[in-house]
Structure formats: structure tokens, C-alpha cells
Design an enzyme around this catalytic site. Structure first.
Site, PDB file in Angstrom:
ATOM      1  N   GLN A 236      -8.417  -0.174  -3.107  1.00 53.43           N
ATOM      2  CA  GLN A 236      -7.258   0.684  -3.302  1.00 53.43           C
ATOM      3  C   GLN A 236      -6.146  -0.064  -4.031  1.00 53.43           C
ATOM      4  O   GLN A 236      -5.108   0.526  -4.340  1.00 53.43           O
ATOM      5  CB  GLN A 236      -6.735   1.186  -1.945  1.00 53.43           C
ATOM      6  N   ARG A 383      -4.578   6.347   6.639  1.00 51.99           N
ATOM      7  CA  ARG A 383      -3.982   7.558   6.091  1.00 51.99           C
ATOM      8  C   ARG A 383      -2.511   7.699   6.485  1.00 51.99           C
ATOM      9  O   ARG A 383      -2.064   8.761   6.949  1.00 51.99           O
ATOM     10  CB  ARG A 383      -4.740   8.796   6.528  1.00 51.99           C
ATOM     11  N   CYS A 384      -1.762   6.612   6.335  1.00 50.04           N
ATOM     12  CA  CYS A 384      -0.328   6.711   6.590  1.00 50.04           C
ATOM     13  C   CYS A 384       0.340   5.538   5.924  1.00 50.04           C
ATOM     14  O   CYS A 384      -0.304   4.593   5.521  1.00 50.04           O
ATOM     15  CB  CYS A 384      -0.027   6.683   8.083  1.00 50.04           C
ATOM     16  N   GLU A 753      -0.401  11.906   3.408  1.00 47.52           N
ATOM     17  CA  GLU A 753      -0.452  11.274   4.720  1.00 47.52           C
ATOM     18  C   GLU A 753       0.316  12.034   5.787  1.00 47.52           C
ATOM     19  O   GLU A 753       0.069  11.867   6.980  1.00 47.52           O
ATOM     20  CB  GLU A 753       0.027   9.832   4.591  1.00 47.52           C
TER      21      GLU A 753
END
Lengths: 800, 158, 287
Positions: A236, A383-384, A753
Site C-alpha cells: 500500500q 480499514r481506518c 474507512e
């Protein structure tokens, strides 16, 4: 014809910001032509597999690789002893710690990397790892973080003994990593001491794993002739990986090329730099051929990047009307055996200090201690944005507890404490400047949509009949878009991001960004931003990311930073092009720039119909007819250093019905209202929200990584680890308001998110609400049937 | 272990491979035949990203030996589109935004391809049950359900 | 996750399969493979020789002769679900098969594999017990038929002798006045049961003339809840009786502790599943 209809038609044909255009990336995926890391094949490529520790804490007495090396097709078996001469047996982590690449004398967690086998193919490699003989001497295991700093705790990190100055603070114990605080302790304590009402709630945010369907992996290829190392890698943050690989290997950054090809989901799992990558790179350098390493699912869940494991206490001080006077949060953070969190350098607890939430809280204090345990390292943002899920969980849960204590409805207590629309920009007592918001409108819209009062009446009736129905409500504020380089860096590199846009003579566009898509649809949404800025249809705008040889340096995609930072860079770079285009248009039309106005896709001479140049006209001219003194071409680069974070928010409501016999919960309704500012592609936004809600559902209702007392991870296949299927996943209802960010070039805040961050406490809120009339204030996740049934039984609710 | 010669039909063409008995079909497809559409996700037959169609049934190719497919008719996502264009189901996935990272998509499409022959006019509940052997981490399934429903409608009209 | 090396033989007949089992030490049968192959990939199980019985003629298919339904051992779960004969004369098998794993796995997984594997988590053993099925077994000494009741001896342990193969299952067709129910609690699609229960009742008006209750995954093997059956036989079922039945079922359970739950939870869930199946079976019998 210069009619309104014509203008609208041109506007629509751009497929720009605000439209739900279909995705540009889909064609390859639906035809099986995606190009993921494990799809890559190179001539002479070998396959690597990892020998891992069966023990959570043990001394390595010996490693015998003879039998493995004797197996036909095996090319090498690397151990720490082989990496030591290269000084690559340990590697630095993004959190200022070090992590063993291959276990050096000791293993610190179950499944830790011990040796890398390299063979002709994955079958031989799998056979060979069984032939590597490792003799261990078991050591006492530390699993419970609450025991980490006791006198009797075994010392885990012998490499750090005596080094009491940690990366972020002085260490209080050999198993202590850091202490980090925000806010004013004394002032907060004073308010608590004098408060009319206080509440305190302990809660465990359990250990979970992002578990994308594609596991982590890489193909490392050292070209010894040209001295160039190319690594295809599920990252990522490919540019950061290049910098780290360069620093580790001593190769100049220009001789290292990292390519993130298509990524089969990231969710935070693919931010870190893992031992498998480093060992594969070494293997390729040593053997001179490409080496592929791809985790299996058990390795993925067991070793690369868990999330959370935050043991929190939330406390609120308020008056009798529920007006909050102070917040106190204490956290014990279990980071596992190495501190390999991926947070901005100055924030070892991420942005946990967003824990003041959506509320106007005068004073607060946050205290976080990180400790080592014999568990896998990680602590990534699943996911945050950095620790924002944890922060939202603690404040939203504690708000419910306060409401319950005071007998105030949970919607009402939020209304009373919201930062008001007119207070923005609002600086929180822990130091964030919330850019914009309209929390009251969002909340009321949700309550109206679901008939909240009606639901409460129904719940009253159900309770009277002994049935369990719960209503969860959360009004969250996130901090995303890291971040301003004055406060945010990774390994000293500021957390800007970048875009490079090139307009071709015929008016099509090639743009490259420093971010990397993993399903978010960057090829579509970035093109939409450029389309609207430049008046060129997004159909003719190609987006490329992920190849560090060609794309501008960027910090990557995580923490919802692509739109807030990469998207801003894209808009600003496009505006630089537009500014040059305006000069060219003025030259072509022989007027002053001041006489020109922009309309959809062209510059027009004000008040002179027909005198205009489209962006396509201008693009052509940029390559053959520019004003004197201007360099030809039409391209721009922007490295965007955001002035502030963005603060998406939302209001979520969930209704649950619980089967008292079994503890099974039915999610009857889930209503999610999100405000992410300007909406670039509503179709994609909805898709992101559905996905985030589903991941939130998974975390709240089923995902867990339990360890037994010996440090064995229980449940590391998809048999046990909960990824909800079509059948379990609830139907989602989505809604929105639009409160643009005042500082973002197009007002966008980031969205992917929010649904994860917001939904998790909503589920807990609903579950607890089902039992709230029985004085239950909190239930720890996951709310699986087994645990819920235990709660039902403890309350004496079983029909016996 | 001695390798065995195995022949089967892949997307209408006969293929001959030489494999160890233990070789799994997913590896043969991906490594030997360079058909990388079907993916590897869990390896324990839970996730369905390796789904292909064998002799008219959806099968998880991570849990099937290549030697078992001798003489079979295998279809993978690479065989869905024709010279005339995309399959109706592929188009429906694009139109309904039924994919994000794309990793589960080939398996999802192959399952939908067979499911809609088993049940050409499913309701949402039936879609959820019929597709329940395929996991997706990105979409939350809602748009995949929409895509399968849309595809069913379009297939019936075609 | 890669299995160790093995030899592979595609059996041409039952006799061929038996001969290969005899000739190759530690050889295993490969049926649907969805239990065996994952175990081998995880290297929890190793077999030097696999005898694939998928191609053997006569091991597949469902037929009815008088009151007896015969199901070939290699009939897949999907074929059970699609069978008109079963839907009409033994819907319990259809309902249970629908709750096994997921669509793809049901296309490969076979009823014979599910029964013969001896995994207490598999669904069909309890169904076999409730149906009072007869198991047709071939071995080096020929054919024998034994009742399902008594076949399941422990975890991965059945009454199958060395070199024997389960070739068919015989179950009685549903007659008037009989009813059945199956309930399974699981964490998610594709998971084994936390607890499951298959029930067949024979009614005489409101009175239960006979009942068989099979339980899934709450003991080392699938079990009959005989004490509970004794409580119901000859009685009208009401809430008071069901409470007593639940207690008897809890007492009969001896489940393994895992992430699905502890002994207490699993035993209670077995009781709940059984209660629901009993009520469903009695309702069915009325129709």
C-alpha cells in the site's frame, strides 16, 4: 449553439466529479486479466517458503538445514546466520523499533520466521521446510499485556535490555515500549474530582486481522548485470518500501524499483514491510535469480499485521444534564513481540487523541502505554486511520454509559454535547482542528429516516414480553488524510502526496500518483477530478500508480489519505495546467487573460459569443503555438502538503433482535449516514460504504484472534476466522449529507474507512442496548452467539 | 513422484499437462496453463476465489487434484467473454459496481454463471444462498447481489 | 498449503478399489476430497497412496424400491438436494444437505464420505441415526449391511474394518404419520455445527409412537439421545416434557471445547436444536 442545454451536455460528457460513472479498471478484472503479485512469472524464478516457529517463546539451540538442502530442487536455505554478515538479520520498523528478519537466537511469537527455503517450485519448497530441523528450548510465555510490566514477567526482548530510552519515551520496564500522553492530566483530574457525575468503563478492543483475500507476497528480482533490484510487492506504500529497501541494502534508491501491481485488498495489512519481503530480496541478491514468496492464509493471519489489541478505560465527567466537562482515556496497548505499528513517527498511538469525538469537551487527558507480549507484531490500521477506530469506540461507548447513568436518551445526550455547526473550525482540547461539520443535521436525518421514537416504543413492548431488541446509535468523527508534514512523517519523510499530469497534443491525459489503489477505484475517481478541472472527458484520462520508477514519490494509500491528499495533489496539479492553458488561450484568442472566463471545457472571451478555445484546442497549441517565452508542453506536478487533516463524520443506527435461546443476533436494520464532503463518485462511495460496514460487522460480531496460555494462536484459517458470507451479511441502507472540507481543493474528505470506524461501536451500542434495561453498560466484542448467550445466562434470562 | 499426463478441455480447447498426482488444479491452471484469472485465497475451500466450472458444476479448484480432471470440461473466467463481447454477467458486474479490488471477481463470475443456469430467476435470498461459497472483502455483497439480479433479468431478455 | 507426495489410482470397480487398499499400506480413499485434501494440505494427514473412487459405476444415484430408498455412497450433496425421490420420500436428507458447507463444496462432497469419515462435525451421521439407516459395506470378504446405530465409534473411528468401503445407504421412505426435523446452529456458512439435531417421529394422533434423535458435533461421534427419546415415546409433547427432554439431551452431550463454544454452550445448543427439530417433526407428521 451556446445554450444551457449544450453546456449541460458538455458537462455531462466529461464524466467528472459528482457522477456515478462506471469504473475504468473493471475491464481487466472481469476478464481474469488482473495482474496480482502471484500472477507474475519471470524467467528462472524460484519459489520461497518460510520455516516458522511452533513456539511463542523459545531459544533456538540449533538449525540443521542439511536434509532440506539435499532435497533435489532446493537452492538455498537462509537463516539468521546467513543474513548476519550482511547486517540484515534485523530490520528497522516504521515505529522506531527493530524486528528480526529471521529469528536470531530466540523466537518471540508463534509462527515467527526462522528460515527461508528457496526451491524450484512451491511444492518442493513446501517439502523442504519440513526437512529443516530446528531445536528449541522453550521459555516462559507472556500473553496477557496486563502482566507485561510485572516483576515476574519474562523479559522478551533481550536485544533491548538496558536500553531504557525508547523511540518515543523512557521505558519503565524491559517489556515496556512507550508511554504517550495528550492533553492536560492535572486539569482533567481536577474536573473529575469536582464533577456532579462521572462514569468509567473498561473495554477490550480485541485483536483482529484485516485479512484481505489476497495474502501478502512479493517477487524480488536482482539484475546483477545492471545492478538493479526490482520487487513486485503487495504494498500500500511502494515508495516508502523503496526508501527502506535502499537504506537496508545500500543500493541507491535509483537502483531499486518497487512495483505494486494490482492488489487484492489491503485494509492495512499491506502497509508494513515484512520479513518475507526482506528475506526474498536477499535470496534474489544471493542467487541472482527472481524469487517469489507468497504467504498462505495461515501465515497471513498469524504473522503479518494484526490490528487493535487495545485495552481501554474511558471516563467522562459531566453535570447532571449530561453536559460533558472532561474526558479521561487510559490505554494499555499490546503490540506483540516487535513494535511494527505503521503510524506517523511522532504518534506511537496514532491519532488516538481524536477520542474527543464529535463533542465539545473542555478538557481531556489521554494516556497510552505500549507493551511487548509473545504475540505476532503489528498494530496496523485495519480499514481506518491510525487508531481512529479505537478512539471512536472508546468515546462512543463511554457516551452511551453516561447516557445510561443519567437516564438520558443516547440521541439526546449527543445532541447536547455536539460541536455546533457555527463552532467550526473547532479546535479540540487534544489538539485537532476539526475542519467542518454539521452533526445535528446528520443525526436528525437518521432519526427521522428510521422513526427512532417508533423503534423505542417497539423496544418497550418487546422488553415487556421478555424479548431482546437493541438500538445502537453512533455519531462519529474521524481524522483522516495524514497529513500535514509539520506533524506527520514516516521515517522522516513528510506525509505529502503527489500527482503528475501530462496533457497530450490531442488532449488526452496521462496522470501518475504516489498513492496506490487496492479496489478504491483510483483509476476512475482521479480521472473524474482531472476531468472536472480540465474539461477533458475522464474516458480519455489514464491513471497509473504503483511503479516507483515512473510515479512521483508519495506515501501511499491507507488512513483514507488518497482523496484528501492524493486527490488534492491531483486537483492542484490540474489547476497548474489550467493556469498555463489560460495563458495559451489568451495568446490564441489575442486577448488578455483577464478577458477570459472558464466554462466546462473551454476558455471564452467574456461577452463575445463564439470567441473560445476548448482544452483540446489549447492542448494542441501547447505543442506548436505557445506565447513567446513560454516553454512548450502541458504538464504539471504537485506535491501536496495538506494544511490540515480532514474530518469525515456520520451518524449510524442499528437495530438488533437477539434470540435468547441461542444468542444469535439478527441485524434487522442498519442505517448509515456519511458526510465525506464533496462526493466524487456516488456509486463508488456507496460501494466503499457497503464494504466498510461489512468489515465492521465482521469485527464487531465475529472476528477474533484468541491466544492460549502457551501463546498458540487459535483459529488461523478461514474455517474459524470470521469473514461473513453473502448469507450472514446484513442489508445496508446508506444516506448522506454534504459538508465540504474548507481547506481541500475540491472539498472532499475521504470515505472508505468511515463505515468501518463508525459501524463497530454501533453494533456494540445495539447489543448493549438490548440488555440496557438490565443494567448492562458494556459487552466486549466479538458479539458472537456464544458470548452473547453467556451474557444471557449470566443475567438469568434463560427459560429454565 | 512420477508425473502423469492429463488431458482435459479448458474453455473449449484440449489441453495436455504433465503433473504430479498431488498437484492441485488451481496451480495447474495458473502456473502450467498461465490462466491466472482464478486466484488462491484461503486454500481450505472456504473463500471461493479459485472457483471454476467443471462438467457443468461450480468447483473450488484449490481442493481438486488435476489428475481428477482428466477428460473433464473445464471453464474459467478467461472463457466467459467471446468475440461478440462481454458475457451478460460480466457486464452486469460493471454496471452494478459488483467488484472493487477484483480478486474475488473471477470466482464470483464463474459461480454466478452456473448459479443462473441452476436458478434463472432468483430472488435476493436465493442469490445469497446460491453465492454463499464465494467470499468478498470489499463490496459487502450488496452490489454483487444487484449484479446477479440484473444479469438474470438481462439473460432472460436475451 | 501443499500436500505431501502420494501415488494416485483411479479405481475402476469396487473390487479394484479394495484390492488397491490391500496392496498399498496406509492407502486412503478419495471421495469428494473436501475433508481429506484440506487435511493433507495442512499436513495434518498424510497418505502415500490415494484410491479415487469417483469414477466407479454404481456408486452414485438414488433409487426407491418399495419402502426402501437406496443412495449410492458417492452421491453428492447437490444430488441429494436435487433428488425428486428424496424430496418426496425423505426430505430430511434434503434439508440436512442444504446446510452442509456451501454450493461448491456440496458439488464435490458425498454422502458416503460424510458418513464414513467419522467426523462428529459432519451432518449426515446424526441424520443416519435419526433415519435408522442401514449401511451397505463391501470388503475383501464380500458385502455386509449394518445399522447406522452403532456405526459411529469415536472421532474418525467407525465400524468400517480395514479395506472396507461404504458403498450405499438404505433409508426408509417417509410413511404417513411420520415427520422429521433438522436444525443446525453454525457460526457462518461453511462452518461445522456448533450443535445440530436430526429428529424423526412416528405419530399416533397426538401421541409420539416412536422417536429417534440424532445429535451432531456434541460428542466424539454422532450420537442418539436415547434417554430423551425414552421420555417422549408414548407421550403427548408439551412444554413441560420438552424441558425435561432438553435436560436429558444436555446430559447426553460430551462436546469438545473449541472456538464455537464450551461444553455448557454446545450442550445447551444441542438441546435447543433438538427441541426445534422435535417441534418441526411433529408438525411435519401432521401434514
Amino acid at each position: 449553439m451556446d445554450t444551457v442545454a449544450d453546456k449541460q451536455k458538455r458537462e455531462d460528457s466529461l464524466n467528472g466529479v459528482g457522477c456515478s460513472r462506471k469504473r475504468k479498471e473493471d475491464a481487466r478484472f472481469i476478464q481474469g486479466k488482473g495482474n496480482y503479485t502471484d500472477d507474475i512469472k519471470m524467467p528462472g524464478m524460484l519459489f520461497a517458503d518460510m520455516v516458522r516457529s511452533p513456539y511463542a517463546h523459545a531459544r533456538i539451540i540449533s538449525i540443521n538445514t542439511e536434509k532440506a538442502l539435499a532435497l533435489p530442487g532446493v537452492h538455498a536455505v537462509l537463516t539468521a546466520a546467513d543474513l548476519k554478515p550482511l547486517n540484515l538479520h534485523w530490520m528497522p520498523t516504521l515505529a522506531g523499533d527493530v524486528q528480526a528478519v529471521l529469528a536470531d537466537e530466540k523466537v518471540h511469537f508463534q509462527y515467527q520466521e526462522v528460515a527461508l527455503v528457496v526451491a524450484d517450485d512451491r511444492y518442493i519448497a513446501a517439502d523442504a521446510i519440513d526437512l529443516v530441523e530446528v531445536e528449541y528450548e522453550e521459555l516462559p510465555v507472556l500473553v496477557d499485556p496486563h502482566k507485561a510490566m510485572t516483576a515476574e514477567a519474562p523479559i522478551l526482548r533481550e536485544d533491548l535490555v538496558g536500553k531504557m530510552e525508547g523511540a518515543h519515551s523512557t521505558r519503565k520496564h524491559d517489556n515496556h515500549i512507550f508511554n504517550w500522553q495528550a492533553g492536560e492530566k492535572d486539569a482533567t483530574d481536577r474536573v473529575f474530582d469536582a464533577a456532579e457525575v462521572t462514569v468509567s468503563q473498561d473495554m477490550v478492543y480485541h485483536r483482529v486481522h484485516p485479512c484481505p483475500l489476497e495474502t501478502c507476497g512479493c517477487v524480488a528480482s536482482m539484475d546483477k548485470i545492471n545492478g538493479k533490484l526490482t520487487v513486485y510487492l503487495t504494498s500500500q506504500a511502494p515508495h516508502v518500501v523503496r526508501t527502506v529497501v535502499s537504506m537496508l541494502s545500500g543500493l541507491p534508491e535509483s537502483s531499486v524499483r518497487i512495483v505494486s501491481p494490482d492488489i487484492g485488498g489491503g485494509f492495512g495489512n499491506k502497509v508494513g514491510i515484512y520479513p518475507g519481503y526482506v528475506a526474498s530480496i536477499v535470496a534474489s541478491i544471493v542467487l541472482g535469480v527472481p524469487v517469489k514468496w507468497v504467504e498462505d492464509r495461515m501465515e497471513n493471519i498469524s504473522t503479518t499485521a494484526f490490528a487493535r489489541d487495545y485495552h481501554m478505560r474511558g471516563e467522562l465527567a459531566a453535570d447532571s444534564n449530561g453536559i460533558i466537562k472532561a474526558l479521561r482515556v487510559n490505554v494499555l496497548a499490546d503490540h506483540g513481540a516487535f513494535d511494527s505499528c505503521a503510524d506517523p513517527s511522532k504518534f506511537p498511538a496514532g491519532f488516538m487523541h481524536i477520542c474527543t469525538g464529535s463533542y465539545d469537551i473542555p478538557v481531556a487527558h489521554l494516556n497510552v502505554d505500549g507493551v511487548y507480549t509473545n504475540k505476532a507484531p503489528g498494530g496496523v490500521s485495519y480499514r481506518c486511520s491510525f487508531r481512529v477506530t479505537e478512539a471512536v469506540y472508546v468515546i462512543e461507548r463511554t457516551m452511551d454509559v453516561l447516557a445510561q447513568k443519567l437516564g438520558i436518551d443516547k440521541a439526546e445526550i449527543r445532541r447536547r454535547n455536539f460541536v455546533k455547526k457555527e463552532q467550526f473550525p473547532y479546535t479540540t482540547c487534544l489538539g485537532f482542528e476539526l475542519d467542518s461539520g454539521d452533526y445535528h443535521t446528520a443525526l436528525e436525518k437518521v432519526l427521522d429516516a428510521v422513526d427512532y421514537k417508533g423503534l423505542r416504543r417497539e423496544q418497550e413492548e418487546k422488553r415487556a414480553n421478555g424479548e431482546l431488541m437493541g438500538i445502537g446509535l453512533v455519531t462519529f468523527t474521524e481524522v483522516v488524510g495524514a497529513g500535514p508534514s509539520k506533524s506527520c512523517d514516516i521515517l522522516g519523510v513528510g506525509m505529502f502526496d503527489s500527482a503528475e499530469i501530462r496533457v497530450h497534443p490531442t488532449g488526452s491525459v496521462m496522470a501518475r500518483m504516489g498513492t496506490i489503489t487496492q479496489g478504491q477505484g483510483h483509476q476512475t475517481t482521479y480521472a473524474q477530478i482531472i476531468a472536472s478541472e480540465l474539461g477533458i472527458t475522464s474516458d480519455e484520462i489514464a491513471i497509473e500508480e504503483g511503479d516507483t520508477d515512473t510515479s512521483p514519490y508519495g506515501l501511499g494509500t491507507y488512513g483514507s489519505r488518497s482523496t484528501p491528499v492524493g486527490g488534492a495533489a491531483t486537483a492542484v496539479a490540474a489547476r497548474k495546467i489550467k493556469a498555463k492553458a489560460k495563458k495559451i488561450a489568451a495568446h490564441l484568442l489575442e486577448v488578455s487573460e483577464d478577458d477570459l472566463e472558464w466554462e466546462v471545457d473551454r476558455f471564452k472571451v467574456k461577452g463575445v459569443p463564439g470567441q473560445e478555445k476548448t482544452m483540446k484546442d489549447i492542448a494542441w497549441a501547447a505543442y506548436n503555438n505557445v506565447p513567446e517565452g513560454m516553454e512548450p508542453g502541458l504538464e504539471a506536478v504537485d506535491y501536496y502538503d495538506p494544511p490540515n487533516f480532514t474530518f469525515p463524520f456520520g451518524a449510524y443506527l442499528c437495530v438488533v433482535d437477539i434470540d435468547k435461546d441461542t444468542g444469535v443476533t439478527d441485524i434487522r436494520r442498519f442505517y448509515a449516514l456519511d458526510d465525506c464532503g464533496t462526493r466524487i463518485n456516488p456509486m463508488i462511495i456507496d460501494g466503499q460504504i457497503h464494504g466498510g460496514l461489512t468489515e465492521g460487522y465482521a469485527v464487531a460480531m465475529g472476528q477474533e484472534m484468541p491466544y492460549d496460555e502457551e501463546g498458540n494462536l487459535l483459529g488461523n484459517t478461514l474455517m474459524d476466522y470470521f469473514l461473513p458470507t453473502f448469507v450472514e451479511t446484513p442489508k445496508w441502507e446508506t444516506d448522506y449529507t454534504v459538508t465540504p472540507s474548507p481547506h481541500h481543493p475540491i472539498g472532499a474528505k475521504g470515505v472508505a474507512e468511515s463505515p468501518h470506524v463508525g459501524s463497530i461501536p454501533t453494533f456494540t451500542s445495539a447489543m448493549v442496548d438490548a440488555f440496557a434495561h438490565l443494567d448492562v453498560t458494556h459487552m466486549d466484542m466479538p458479539h458472537n452467539a456464544y458470548r452473547v448467550w453467556k451474557q444471557i445466562k449470566a443475567l438469568g434470562l434463560l427459560d429454565n | 513422484m512420477a508425473k502423469q499426463a492429463v488431458s482435459f478441455t479448458l474453455n473449449g480447447k484440449t489441453v495436455d499437462v504433465l503433473v504430479e498426482p498431488r498437484e492441485l488444479l488451481i496451480h495447474t491452471l495458473r502456473e502450467n496453463l498461465n490462466q491466472t484469472g482464478a486466484h488462491i485465497g484461503c486454500e481450505t475451500s472456504h473463500c471461493g476465489v479459485c472457483t471454476v466450472d467443471i462438467d457443468g458444476e461450480s468447483v473450488k479448484s484449490c481442493t481438486l487434484l488435476t489428475v481428477q480432471t482428466a477428460g473433464s470440461d473445464v471453464k474459467s473466467v478467461e472463457g466467459m467473454a467471446t468475440a461478440d463481447g462481454l458475457h451478460v454477467i460480466q457486464q452486469a458486474f460493471v454496471d452494478e459496481h459488483g467488484l472493487q479490488c477484483g480478486f474475488c471477481t473471477p470466482g464470483m463470475l464463474m459461480r454466478a454463471y452456473r448459479f443462473l443456469q441452476e436458478n434463472p430467476d432468483p430472488n435476493d435470498e436465493e442469490i445469497r444462498w446460491g453465492m454463499s461459497g464465494n467470499l468478498c472483502r470489499c463490496t459487502g455483497y450488496q452490489n454483487i447481489i444487484n449484479a446477479v439480479r440484473t444479469a438474470a433479468k438481462n439473460l432472460q431478455q436475451a | 498449503m501443499i500436500p505431501s507426495c502420494f501415488e494416485y489410482h483411479k479405481a475402476t470397480s469396487i473390487a479394484d478399489a479394495i484390492a488397491k487398499l490391500q496392496d498399498n499400506e496406509d492407502a486412503k480413499l478419495l471421495a469428494g476430497g473436501h475433508s481429506l485434501l484440506p487435511m493433507m494440505k495442512l499436513r495434518f494427514s498424510e497418505a502415500p497412496y490415494l484410491v479415487d473412487i469417483n469414477g466407479i459405476e454404481g456408486l452414485k444415484g438414488i433409487s426407491i424400491d418399495g419402502d426402501t430408498i437406496t443412495i449410492g455412497a458417492m452421491t453428492t450433496e447437490s444430488e441429494l438436494i436435487r433428488s425428486d425421490i428424496l424430496q418426496q420420500y425423505c426430505p430430511l436428507l434434503v434439508e440436512a444437505a442444504k446446510l452442509v458447507a456451501d454450493p461448491q463444496v456440496r458439488n464435490k462432497g458425498t454422502i458416503g464420505g460424510d458418513v464414513a469419515h467419522g467426523d462428529p462435525g459432519n451432518d449426515h451421521p446424526a441424520v443416519m441415526l435419526a433415519l435408522d439407516a442401514q449401511l451397505v459395506i463391501h470388503g475383501p470378504d464380500g458385502e455386509r449391511m449394518i445399522p447406522a446405530n452403532g456405526f459411529f465409534l469415536g472421532t474418525y473411528w467407525t465400524a468400517l474394518e480395514e479395506y472396507e468401503i461404504l458403498v450405499a445407504i438404505k433409508v426408509p421412505a417417509l410413511t404417513s404419520g411420520t415427520g422429521h426435523g433438522y436444525h443446525k446452529l453454525k457460526r457462518k456458512t461453511g462452518d461445522y455445527a456448533v450443535a445440530g439435531s436430526a429428529v424423526v417421529v412416528e405419530m399416533n394422533g397426538d401421541v409420539v409412537r416412536d422417536i429417534r434423535i440424532g445429535l451432531t458435533n456434541v460428542a466424539p461421534m454422532a450420537i442418539r439421545a436415547e434417554a430423551a427419546e425414552d421420555l417422549i415415546r408414548g407421550k403427548r409433547v408439551d412444554d413441560v416434557l420438552l424441558k425435561a427432554v432438553e435436560k436429558a439431551i444436555v446430559a447426553a452431550c460430551d462436546p469438545a471445547v473449541d472456538l464455537r463454544g464450551d461444553e455448557e454452550y454446545k450442550s445447551h445448543m444441542a438441546a435447543i436444536m433438538a427441541r426445534r427439530s422435535i417441534i418441526q417433526a411433529i408438525e411435519n407428521a401432521k401434514e
